[in-house]
Design a protein around this motif. Sequence first.
Motif, short mmCIF file in Angstrom:
data_model
loop_
_atom_site.label_atom_id
_atom_site.label_comp_id
_atom_site.label_asym_id
_atom_site.label_seq_id
_atom_site.Cartn_x
_atom_site.Cartn_y
_atom_site.Cartn_z
N ARG A 1 -14.70 -45.33 7.27
CA ARG A 1 -14.93 -44.49 8.45
C ARG A 1 -13.59 -43.90 8.83
N ILE A 2 -13.55 -42.56 8.86
CA ILE A 2 -12.31 -41.88 9.19
C ILE A 2 -12.61 -40.80 10.24
N ASP A 3 -11.88 -40.86 11.33
CA ASP A 3 -11.99 -39.86 12.39
C ASP A 3 -10.72 -39.02 12.40
N GLY A 4 -10.88 -37.70 12.40
CA GLY A 4 -9.73 -36.81 12.54
C GLY A 4 -8.79 -36.78 11.36
N LEU A 5 -9.30 -36.91 10.16
CA LEU A 5 -8.48 -36.82 8.94
C LEU A 5 -8.00 -35.39 8.74
N PRO B 1 -13.04 -34.00 10.08
CA PRO B 1 -11.95 -33.81 9.12
C PRO B 1 -11.56 -32.33 9.06
N ASP B 2 -10.31 -32.07 8.75
CA ASP B 2 -9.80 -30.71 8.61
C ASP B 2 -9.00 -30.66 7.31
N ASP C 1 -27.17 -29.58 7.96
CA ASP C 1 -27.65 -29.03 9.23
C ASP C 1 -26.58 -28.22 9.94
N ASN C 2 -26.95 -27.00 10.30
CA ASN C 2 -26.10 -26.13 11.12
C ASN C 2 -24.68 -25.98 10.57
N CYS C 3 -24.59 -25.78 9.28
CA CYS C 3 -23.29 -25.61 8.63
C CYS C 3 -23.08 -24.16 8.24
N THR C 4 -21.83 -23.78 8.07
CA THR C 4 -21.47 -22.44 7.65
C THR C 4 -20.71 -22.54 6.33
N VAL C 5 -21.18 -21.79 5.34
CA VAL C 5 -20.46 -21.68 4.07
C VAL C 5 -20.15 -20.20 3.89
N ALA D 1 -19.46 -34.94 9.69
CA ALA D 1 -19.82 -34.15 10.87
C ALA D 1 -18.60 -33.43 11.44
N PHE D 2 -18.82 -32.22 11.91
CA PHE D 2 -17.80 -31.41 12.59
C PHE D 2 -16.57 -31.20 11.71
N GLY D 3 -16.78 -31.01 10.42
CA GLY D 3 -15.66 -30.86 9.50
C GLY D 3 -15.33 -29.42 9.19
N GLU D 4 -14.13 -29.23 8.64
CA GLU D 4 -13.70 -27.93 8.13
C GLU D 4 -13.01 -28.14 6.80
N VAL D 5 -13.44 -27.35 5.80
CA VAL D 5 -12.80 -27.37 4.48
C VAL D 5 -12.52 -25.92 4.12
#
Length: 183
Positions: free
Chosen positions: A21-25, A46-47, A109-113, A66-70
């Motif tokens: 479990r990693i928060d804010g990687l 994660p960012d 769900d509710n993702c943007t690519v 959840a709530f990630g950015e790549v």
Amino acid sequence: LSGVEVAFSRSAIRCRDSDVRIDGLRIRDTASGGNFFRSRVELSSPDVSRPGWYGFRFRESRVELAFGEVREAMVGVSVQEGSARLDRTSIASCGLAGFALLEGDAKIDNCTVSGSRLDAVSATRGEADVAGGTLSGFGRYAVKLGGPAEVALVGVAIDRRGGAGNPVYDGKVAPGLGVVRIE
């Protein structure tokens, strides 16, 4: 782990046979992003920027992201022989694919690519349910199947500019492939 940052490294993080479990990687300018093998993984916020080959690679794993950015990976998120749930994650400017399902199941769900040079989503074997969100700026296909995978797009906005005339490459185009359902 919480609030971990990895930059200018060959590999950001690798886990095998683990509960993670990693928060804010935060990952920047690495040869490889997060690589998880036979693990249960929970990633929150994660960012990842310029991770080289993969933003995240999940093999034989179960993942919740959840709530990630790549951004700026060759492949944003890859699932091989596992299951994944992505929620409100943004994947942008990838070289080959934003999301790749080689074998397994995914709920997105509710993702943007956006901005993938080739495909927003690629799938070979398994099932992917994509609900809400946007697939845009892809160079070739919004969804490209490479095998008998089944993909359902429900309420997904597809911006066809710049891609192939048909935004989907599936069994309707090439016999033997699975089917992409757009609802």
